[in-house]
Scaffold this motif. Sequence first.
Motif, PDB file in Angstrom:
ATOM      1  N   ARG A  29       0.719  -0.939  -0.098  1.00  0.00           N
ATOM      2  CA  ARG A  29       0.378   0.166  -0.004  1.00  0.00           C
ATOM      3  C   ARG A  29       1.088   1.690  -0.024  1.00  0.00           C
ATOM      4  O   ARG A  29       0.614   2.227  -0.776  1.00  0.00           O
ATOM      5  CB  ARG A  29      -0.833   0.105   1.628  1.00  0.00           C
ATOM      6  N   GLU A  30       1.828   1.474   1.031  1.00  0.00           N
ATOM      7  CA  GLU A  30       2.647   2.680   0.976  1.00  0.00           C
ATOM      8  C   GLU A  30       3.579   2.675  -0.265  1.00  0.00           C
ATOM      9  O   GLU A  30       3.773   3.710  -0.915  1.00  0.00           O
ATOM     10  CB  GLU A  30       3.242   2.634   2.099  1.00  0.00           C
ATOM     11  N   LEU A  31       4.278   1.808  -1.173  1.00  0.00           N
ATOM     12  CA  LEU A  31       5.006   1.669  -2.097  1.00  0.00           C
ATOM     13  C   LEU A  31       3.938   2.116  -2.903  1.00  0.00           C
ATOM     14  O   LEU A  31       4.308   3.340  -4.147  1.00  0.00           O
ATOM     15  CB  LEU A  31       5.063   0.888  -2.734  1.00  0.00           C
ATOM     16  N   ALA A  32       2.521   1.935  -3.558  1.00  0.00           N
ATOM     17  CA  ALA A  32       1.539   2.558  -4.290  1.00  0.00           C
ATOM     18  C   ALA A  32       1.472   3.861  -4.488  1.00  0.00           C
ATOM     19  O   ALA A  32       1.533   4.502  -4.583  1.00  0.00           O
ATOM     20  CB  ALA A  32       0.609   1.479  -4.332  1.00  0.00           C
ATOM     21  N   GLU A  33       1.410   4.255  -3.013  1.00  0.00           N
ATOM     22  CA  GLU A  33       0.930   5.537  -2.070  1.00  0.00           C
ATOM     23  C   GLU A  33       2.286   6.087  -3.021  1.00  0.00           C
ATOM     24  O   GLU A  33       1.898   7.661  -3.361  1.00  0.00           O
ATOM     25  CB  GLU A  33       0.838   5.062  -0.820  1.00  0.00           C
ATOM     26  N   PHE A  34       3.151   6.191  -2.017  1.00  0.00           N
ATOM     27  CA  PHE A  34       4.577   6.720  -2.399  1.00  0.00           C
ATOM     28  C   PHE A  34       5.086   6.474  -4.028  1.00  0.00           C
ATOM     29  O   PHE A  34       5.114   8.150  -4.532  1.00  0.00           O
ATOM     30  CB  PHE A  34       5.770   6.234  -2.243  1.00  0.00           C
ATOM     31  N   LEU A  35       4.505   6.102  -4.913  1.00  0.00           N
ATOM     32  CA  LEU A  35       4.648   6.269  -6.446  1.00  0.00           C
ATOM     33  C   LEU A  35       3.347   6.482  -7.541  1.00  0.00           C
ATOM     34  O   LEU A  35       3.163   6.390  -8.604  1.00  0.00           O
ATOM     35  CB  LEU A  35       4.734   4.847  -6.576  1.00  0.00           C
ATOM     36  N   GLY A  36       2.039   6.977  -6.639  1.00  0.00           N
ATOM     37  CA  GLY A  36       1.549   7.938  -7.141  1.00  0.00           C
ATOM     38  C   GLY A  36       0.258   6.725  -8.963  1.00  0.00           C
ATOM     39  O   GLY A  36      -0.074   6.858  -8.911  1.00  0.00           O
ATOM     40  N   SER A  37       0.339   5.508  -7.583  1.00  0.00           N
ATOM     41  CA  SER A  37      -0.260   4.011  -8.430  1.00  0.00           C
ATOM     42  C   SER A  37      -1.127   3.311  -7.209  1.00  0.00           C
ATOM     43  O   SER A  37      -1.306   3.231  -6.323  1.00  0.00           O
ATOM     44  CB  SER A  37       0.746   3.463  -8.186  1.00  0.00           C
ATOM     45  N   ASP A  38      -2.145   3.197  -8.200  1.00  0.00           N
ATOM     46  CA  ASP A  38      -3.044   2.042  -7.509  1.00  0.00           C
ATOM     47  C   ASP A  38      -2.786   0.868  -6.903  1.00  0.00           C
ATOM     48  O   ASP A  38      -3.324   0.411  -5.414  1.00  0.00           O
ATOM     49  CB  ASP A  38      -4.080   1.498  -8.418  1.00  0.00           C
ATOM     50  N   ASP A  39      -2.077   0.344  -6.906  1.00  0.00           N
ATOM     51  CA  ASP A  39      -1.449  -0.984  -6.833  1.00  0.00           C
ATOM     52  C   ASP A  39       0.062  -1.103  -6.178  1.00  0.00           C
ATOM     53  O   ASP A  39       0.697  -1.067  -7.372  1.00  0.00           O
ATOM     54  CB  ASP A  39      -2.644  -1.920  -6.829  1.00  0.00           C
ATOM     55  N   ALA A  40       0.755  -2.369  -5.599  1.00  0.00           N
ATOM     56  CA  ALA A  40       1.887  -2.442  -5.795  1.00  0.00           C
ATOM     57  C   ALA A  40       1.850  -4.545  -5.824  1.00  0.00           C
ATOM     58  O   ALA A  40       1.193  -4.697  -4.901  1.00  0.00           O
ATOM     59  CB  ALA A  40       2.733  -1.988  -5.043  1.00  0.00           C
ATOM     60  N   LEU A  41       2.686  -4.649  -5.641  1.00  0.00           N
ATOM     61  CA  LEU A  41       2.718  -6.203  -5.498  1.00  0.00           C
ATOM     62  C   LEU A  41       4.297  -6.889  -5.057  1.00  0.00           C
ATOM     63  O   LEU A  41       4.794  -6.998  -5.695  1.00  0.00           O
ATOM     64  CB  LEU A  41       2.082  -7.407  -6.508  1.00  0.00           C
ATOM     65  N   VAL A  42       4.553  -7.605  -3.367  1.00  0.00           N
ATOM     66  CA  VAL A  42       5.769  -7.322  -3.807  1.00  0.00           C
ATOM     67  C   VAL A  42       6.471  -9.086  -3.699  1.00  0.00           C
ATOM     68  O   VAL A  42       5.835 -10.017  -3.522  1.00  0.00           O
ATOM     69  CB  VAL A  42       6.318  -6.966  -1.905  1.00  0.00           C
ATOM     70  N   PHE A  43       7.371  -8.908  -4.736  1.00  0.00           N
ATOM     71  CA  PHE A  43       8.136 -10.035  -4.442  1.00  0.00           C
ATOM     72  C   PHE A  43       9.409 -10.542  -4.124  1.00  0.00           C
ATOM     73  O   PHE A  43      10.048  -9.920  -3.231  1.00  0.00           O
ATOM     74  CB  PHE A  43       8.099 -10.339  -6.023  1.00  0.00           C
ATOM     75  N   SER A  44       9.795 -11.849  -4.056  1.00  0.00           N
ATOM     76  CA  SER A  44      11.422 -11.995  -3.081  1.00  0.00           C
ATOM     77  C   SER A  44      12.341 -11.742  -3.775  1.00  0.00           C
ATOM     78  O   SER A  44      13.152 -11.389  -3.242  1.00  0.00           O
ATOM     79  CB  SER A  44      11.319 -12.869  -3.858  1.00  0.00           C
ATOM     80  N   SER A  45      12.200 -10.716  -5.403  1.00  0.00           N
ATOM     81  CA  SER A  45      13.298 -10.195  -5.328  1.00  0.00           C
ATOM     82  C   SER A  45      13.070  -9.138  -7.068  1.00  0.00           C
ATOM     83  O   SER A  45      11.953  -9.834  -7.497  1.00  0.00           O
ATOM     84  CB  SER A  45      14.694 -10.903  -6.103  1.00  0.00           C
ATOM     85  N   GLY A  46      14.163  -8.620  -7.130  1.00  0.00           N
ATOM     86  CA  GLY A  46      13.062  -7.860  -8.877  1.00  0.00           C
ATOM     87  C   GLY A  46      13.585  -8.453  -9.743  1.00  0.00           C
ATOM     88  O   GLY A  46      12.932  -7.914 -10.752  1.00  0.00           O
ATOM     89  N   TYR A  47      14.834  -9.556  -9.868  1.00  0.00           N
ATOM     90  CA  TYR A  47      14.830 -10.517 -11.099  1.00  0.00           C
ATOM     91  C   TYR A  47      12.958 -11.281 -10.990  1.00  0.00           C
ATOM     92  O   TYR A  47      12.454 -11.393 -11.622  1.00  0.00           O
ATOM     93  CB  TYR A  47      15.821 -11.820 -10.285  1.00  0.00           C
ATOM     94  N   ALA A  48      13.025 -11.658  -9.838  1.00  0.00           N
ATOM     95  CA  ALA A  48      11.815 -12.334  -9.499  1.00  0.00           C
ATOM     96  C   ALA A  48      10.503 -11.616 -10.035  1.00  0.00           C
ATOM     97  O   ALA A  48       9.695 -11.771 -10.533  1.00  0.00           O
ATOM     98  CB  ALA A  48      11.335 -13.075  -8.122  1.00  0.00           C
ATOM     99  N   ALA A  49      10.771  -9.971  -9.861  1.00  0.00           N
ATOM    100  CA  ALA A  49       8.990  -9.373 -10.390  1.00  0.00           C
ATOM    101  C   ALA A  49       9.888  -9.313 -12.150  1.00  0.00           C
ATOM    102  O   ALA A  49       8.559  -9.350 -12.527  1.00  0.00           O
ATOM    103  CB  ALA A  49       9.542  -7.801 -10.282  1.00  0.00           C
ATOM    104  N   ASN A  50      10.827  -9.258 -12.512  1.00  0.00           N
ATOM    105  CA  ASN A  50      10.830  -9.325 -13.501  1.00  0.00           C
ATOM    106  C   ASN A  50      10.596 -10.621 -14.704  1.00  0.00           C
ATOM    107  O   ASN A  50       9.580  -9.968 -14.971  1.00  0.00           O
ATOM    108  CB  ASN A  50      12.069  -8.368 -14.501  1.00  0.00           C
ATOM    109  N   LEU A  51      10.906 -11.129 -14.343  1.00  0.00           N
ATOM    110  CA  LEU A  51      10.079 -12.507 -14.435  1.00  0.00           C
ATOM    111  C   LEU A  51       8.849 -12.664 -14.712  1.00  0.00           C
ATOM    112  O   LEU A  51       8.567 -13.006 -15.815  1.00  0.00           O
ATOM    113  CB  LEU A  51      10.869 -13.786 -13.820  1.00  0.00           C
ATOM    114  N   GLY A  52       8.059 -12.175 -13.842  1.00  0.00           N
ATOM    115  CA  GLY A  52       6.790 -12.291 -13.148  1.00  0.00           C
ATOM    116  C   GLY A  52       6.047 -12.028 -14.430  1.00  0.00           C
ATOM    117  O   GLY A  52       5.706 -12.769 -15.298  1.00  0.00           O
ATOM    118  N   VAL A  53       6.017 -10.308 -14.203  1.00  0.00           N
ATOM    119  CA  VAL A  53       5.379 -10.097 -15.196  1.00  0.00           C
ATOM    120  C   VAL A  53       5.989 -10.001 -16.933  1.00  0.00           C
ATOM    121  O   VAL A  53       4.612 -10.093 -17.270  1.00  0.00           O
ATOM    122  CB  VAL A  53       5.996  -8.429 -15.092  1.00  0.00           C
TER     123      VAL A  53
END
Length: 322
Positions: A29-53
């Motif tokens: 919630r706080e990441l999304a608020e800080f970055l002016g977005s609806d939502d955020a999803l936390v992954f176990s790494s940035g690597y995993a976030a890129n693979l996931g998306v």
Amino acid sequence: MLATRTWGTGATGSRLVTGTTTIHLDLERELAEFLGSDDALVFSSGYAANLGVISAFGGTDALVVSDQLNHASIVDACRLSRSRIAITPHCDVDAVAVALAGRQERRAIVVTDSVFSTDGALAPLSDLAAVCRQHDALLVVDEAHAIGVLGNGGRGLVDAGGIGADDNVIRTITLSKSLGSQGGAVVASAAVTTDLRNTARTFIFDTGLAPSAVGAALRAVRLLRADPTLAAKACARAGLLAAELGAPPPTSTVVSLVLGDPRLADAVADRCYRDGVLVGCFRPPAVPAGTSRLRLTGRANLRGSEVRFGAEVIRDAVKELA
Ligand SMILES: Cc1ncc(COP(=O)(O)O)c(C=O)c1O
């Protein structure tokens, strides 16, 4: 410590089973608020976030257009997605437009680092977003080197370009650089995150991020919100370091000192370590042959005297070993 005492050392399971604690939801919630977005999803790494998306939105009926200098996690994500991949010349918006215009596939994704870790270039995000809109493509932007560093109070380049609220723009970040923790996140519209919760395999089949890392990242986001000058201070420290080393002024906190030969870069890094300065050393396959380098990073809490001392040690090591 508090997060570990309250929720334990590990998340206990994947996010959809038992691995989501209230602190994961607070961070999202706080990441999304800080970055002016609806939502955020936390992954176990940035690597995993890129693979996931990219693997979730790619597929055999999709084209992925990827900058030739994108981070290795994006390269691997493109391969895993089983999409047709078009590699475009570095920061070349016209080439991206040509690739999109010629596509046979139903869907298309354009993916780029926002600050390129190897050469520090800033991606032309506003132009890329316009081209993506025109061709009905998703734009995935890896803000690993921009969050906490560039833009208003460290909100990154997507925010600075005014495209953060676009439905077709998806940001990935790491929690391990400016935020000083570990883990990654996707920041996007609620429609995108709802989809990813049920399709991103690195979200569904990976143990949730450890509570201590979540707590540290949450604290870092709160620090950034409380002190909007931190990002500019970190960049100013990098500027001072580059000036002391006679390197070109950096575009972010990353200062690269190209030495060429990988053995020389290793030897200089070892000598600096012996003399009390820890520096990163990049050599192939992280960078092309002949461009091995020291990779240095500015930090907001470094004193000027510390930066000058570090630069002196590096200069002496290069002079002696080159
Ligand atoms: C541009 C970029 N994207 C993604 C990553 C991966 O992030 P993480 O280390 O959290 O997996 C990195 C890390 O070095 C990076 O530089």
